[in-house]
Motif scaffolding. Structure first.
Motif, PDB file in Angstrom:
ATOM      1  N   PRO A  27      22.973  32.779  13.313  1.00  0.00           N
ATOM      2  CA  PRO A  27      23.305  32.681  12.653  1.00  0.00           C
ATOM      3  C   PRO A  27      24.066  31.853  12.543  1.00  0.00           C
ATOM      4  O   PRO A  27      24.547  30.673  13.498  1.00  0.00           O
ATOM      5  CB  PRO A  27      24.255  34.578  13.368  1.00  0.00           C
ATOM      6  N   ALA A  28      25.468  31.395  11.702  1.00  0.00           N
ATOM      7  CA  ALA A  28      26.696  30.465  11.501  1.00  0.00           C
ATOM      8  C   ALA A  28      27.643  31.033  12.116  1.00  0.00           C
ATOM      9  O   ALA A  28      27.926  31.790  12.124  1.00  0.00           O
ATOM     10  CB  ALA A  28      26.888  30.299   9.828  1.00  0.00           C
ATOM     11  N   LYS A  29      28.016  29.980  12.649  1.00  0.00           N
ATOM     12  CA  LYS A  29      28.854  29.981  13.523  1.00  0.00           C
ATOM     13  C   LYS A  29      30.551  29.063  13.267  1.00  0.00           C
ATOM     14  O   LYS A  29      30.179  27.880  12.868  1.00  0.00           O
ATOM     15  CB  LYS A  29      28.926  29.525  15.101  1.00  0.00           C
ATOM     16  N   TYR A  30      31.510  29.402  13.891  1.00  0.00           N
ATOM     17  CA  TYR A  30      32.401  28.093  13.026  1.00  0.00           C
ATOM     18  C   TYR A  30      32.352  26.980  14.063  1.00  0.00           C
ATOM     19  O   TYR A  30      32.320  26.842  15.095  1.00  0.00           O
ATOM     20  CB  TYR A  30      34.012  28.814  13.694  1.00  0.00           C
ATOM     21  N   GLN A  31      32.475  25.784  13.790  1.00  0.00           N
ATOM     22  CA  GLN A  31      33.045  24.457  14.516  1.00  0.00           C
ATOM     23  C   GLN A  31      34.124  24.222  14.207  1.00  0.00           C
ATOM     24  O   GLN A  31      34.823  24.012  13.773  1.00  0.00           O
ATOM     25  CB  GLN A  31      32.169  23.431  13.483  1.00  0.00           C
ATOM     26  N   ARG A  32      34.109  23.594  15.281  1.00  0.00           N
ATOM     27  CA  ARG A  32      35.739  23.049  15.980  1.00  0.00           C
ATOM     28  C   ARG A  32      35.385  21.663  15.725  1.00  0.00           C
ATOM     29  O   ARG A  32      34.189  20.337  16.180  1.00  0.00           O
ATOM     30  CB  ARG A  32      35.738  23.442  17.567  1.00  0.00           C
ATOM     31  N   LEU A  33      36.347  20.620  14.983  1.00  0.00           N
ATOM     32  CA  LEU A  33      36.618  19.487  14.270  1.00  0.00           C
ATOM     33  C   LEU A  33      37.295  19.079  15.449  1.00  0.00           C
ATOM     34  O   LEU A  33      38.028  18.976  16.308  1.00  0.00           O
ATOM     35  CB  LEU A  33      36.616  19.288  13.330  1.00  0.00           C
ATOM     36  N   PRO A  34      37.069  17.151  15.424  1.00  0.00           N
ATOM     37  CA  PRO A  34      37.759  16.482  16.185  1.00  0.00           C
ATOM     38  C   PRO A  34      39.304  16.494  16.080  1.00  0.00           C
ATOM     39  O   PRO A  34      39.283  17.198  14.917  1.00  0.00           O
ATOM     40  CB  PRO A  34      37.590  15.546  16.302  1.00  0.00           C
ATOM     41  N   SER A  35      40.124  16.111  17.293  1.00  0.00           N
ATOM     42  CA  SER A  35      41.994  16.227  16.897  1.00  0.00           C
ATOM     43  C   SER A  35      41.682  14.730  15.634  1.00  0.00           C
ATOM     44  O   SER A  35      41.050  14.693  14.935  1.00  0.00           O
ATOM     45  CB  SER A  35      42.219  15.303  18.387  1.00  0.00           C
TER      46      SER A  35
END
Length: 426
Positions: A27-35
């Motif tokens: 299942p798709a997950k929220y991804q954390r982008l760089p600062s």
């Protein structure tokens, strides 16, 4: 009988191939982008790589220079794709000159930010020294990304540069189109993260964690709709209270790191006692998936958008599929420059041939939104519905063409089943 066998084999092949090629394994997950600081660094690296290609781009189209002039709050669309990440507007008057063959020790582009008029003398000096024979201005009548020079700035350029250089101004729309549309390879990693985040957000929204039948409504900005035979709301969603047994649709995307996603998914609200969607709804999704396969198989770099569209429609007819195609480029903009396949999204009044934009060639190293709907009769409801899907695809290579960035929806999101299932239904 042979025709029916073709259809059965096509869907059987889809069942075998799609799991590995098209469907995410989890299942798709929220991804954390760089600062934001790191994002600015990455964006500038992408910009530098893209700008470095411009001299070769000018040579390919047989021109010597590309000149832009804009003012704050009236920027050329191209400016947003050549600016530094931390620039938020074209200050004062910003003039940009690219040369196919810059002079030794000369920066390329040459950029002026000026409110004194000093720019014109310096620009004339460079033009005299480099003597470009063809100078592209963004003055195209039909294509926004190649027609962004405001009338006032055009008149200033003519007055300040004089008749000698005015006579060398030319219109070459493919310069702006190709520059903005072309991706760099290192963008894909982050674009896939954006795509997965888009999926995760839709999966959460189309789940019992958010939707409470007889309470939750579809009335909000991201065009959420209850699907009926009559509903095709275009730019608007519907204003319904969601009920058990409803079919839901959303057209949604996010913008981050200078890139855009554009996704359409559908969901089914389970009735009391149900654990799955009716088979007729599953069949509708599979027909839309088959249309996606057909379009991707027709897409080849250099082929016009209209040729891809007409080839896809012809194959749909062979397979007995009915629906409409309206695919578009995506990238720096949600609706980016380049060839469209079908009437541009939101305006489906040109289903077979699109003037100008449909005649453009598909460019390699670009992203596309594969946007469409399939008609399918749903016997459990005794009605024919539009199954509307959209996923973003990226260029792989000459042999493989375009493939989906993250995957595609192959089943309805099920509201009332925990966790929201994204597994392929048989």
């Amino acid at each position: 009988m042979f025709f029916c066998l073709q259809i059965v084999l096509a869907f059987a092949l889809l069942s075998v191939v799609s799991w590995a090629q098209f469907h995410p394994s989890e299942p798709a997950k929220y991804q954390r982008l760089p600062s934001l600081r790191d994002q600015a660094r990455i964006l500038d690296e992408w910009k530098d790589e893209r700008v470095a290609r411009i001299p070769q781009l000018l040579e390919r189209y047989g021109v010597d220079a590309w000149l832009m002039s804009q003012r704050e709050h009236a920027e050329d669309p191209i400016w947003w794709s050549i600016k530094n990440a931390t620039d938020f507007a074209a200050h004062r008057r910003t003039v940009v000159l690219f040369l196919a063959n810059p002079l030794p020790q000369q920066t390329n582009p040459v950029v002026w930010v000026d409110n004194t008029g000093k720019v014109w003398g310096e620009l004339l000096d460079i033009l005299e020294a480099s003597d470009p024979q063809k100078i592209v201005l963004n003055v195209d009548h039909n294509i926004a990304f190649s027609g962004g020079l405001h009338v006032g700035e055009f008149e200033v350029l003519q007055a300040e540069l004089g008749s000698k250089w005015k006579e060398r101004f030319v219109n070459q729309p493919m310069i702006g189109i190709e520059y903005v549309a072309t991706r760099v390879r290192s963008q894909l990693e982050y674009y896939r993260m954006l795509q997965e985040t888009t999926w995760a957000m839709i999966a959460e929204a189309f789940s019992e964690a958010v939707i409470k039948p007889e309470i939750t409504t579809t009335e909000n900005h991201p065009r959420v709709s209850v699907v009926t035979p009559e509903s095709f709301p275009g730019w608007q969603g519907t204003q319904d209270v969601i009920q058990e047994g409803d079919i839901l649709h959303v057209d949604y995307g996010i913008t981050a790191m200078g890139m855009n996603t554009d996704v359409q998914h559908m969901a089914y609200v389970l009735r009391a006692g149900e654990t799955d969607a009716p088979q007729g709804l599953k069949d509708g999704i599979r027909k839309a998936n088959r249309m996606q396969d057909i379009i991707l198989s027709e897409m080849r770099a250099g082929r016009s958008g209209n040729a891809v569209l007409q080839g896809s429609l012809a194959q749909m007819k062979v397979e007995g599929l009915e629906g409409q195609i309206y695919c578009h480029p995506i990238g720096d903009y949600g609706h980016a420059p380049g060839a469209v396949m079908g009437s541009p999204a939101g305006f489906t009044n040109l289903p077979v041939n699109v003037p100008v934009l449909g005649d453009l060639p598909l460019l390699p190293e670009t992203y596309y939104s594969i946007e469409l709907y399939a008609y399918s009769f749903v016997p459990e409801r005794n009605e024919t519905l539009r199954f509307r899907l959209e996923e973003n695809a990226y260029w792989v290579d000459e042999e493989r063409g375009w493939e989906f960035v993250y995957g595609r929806q192959e089943m309805l999101h099920l509201v009332g089943k925990t966790p929201p299932s994204l597994l392929l239904q048989n």
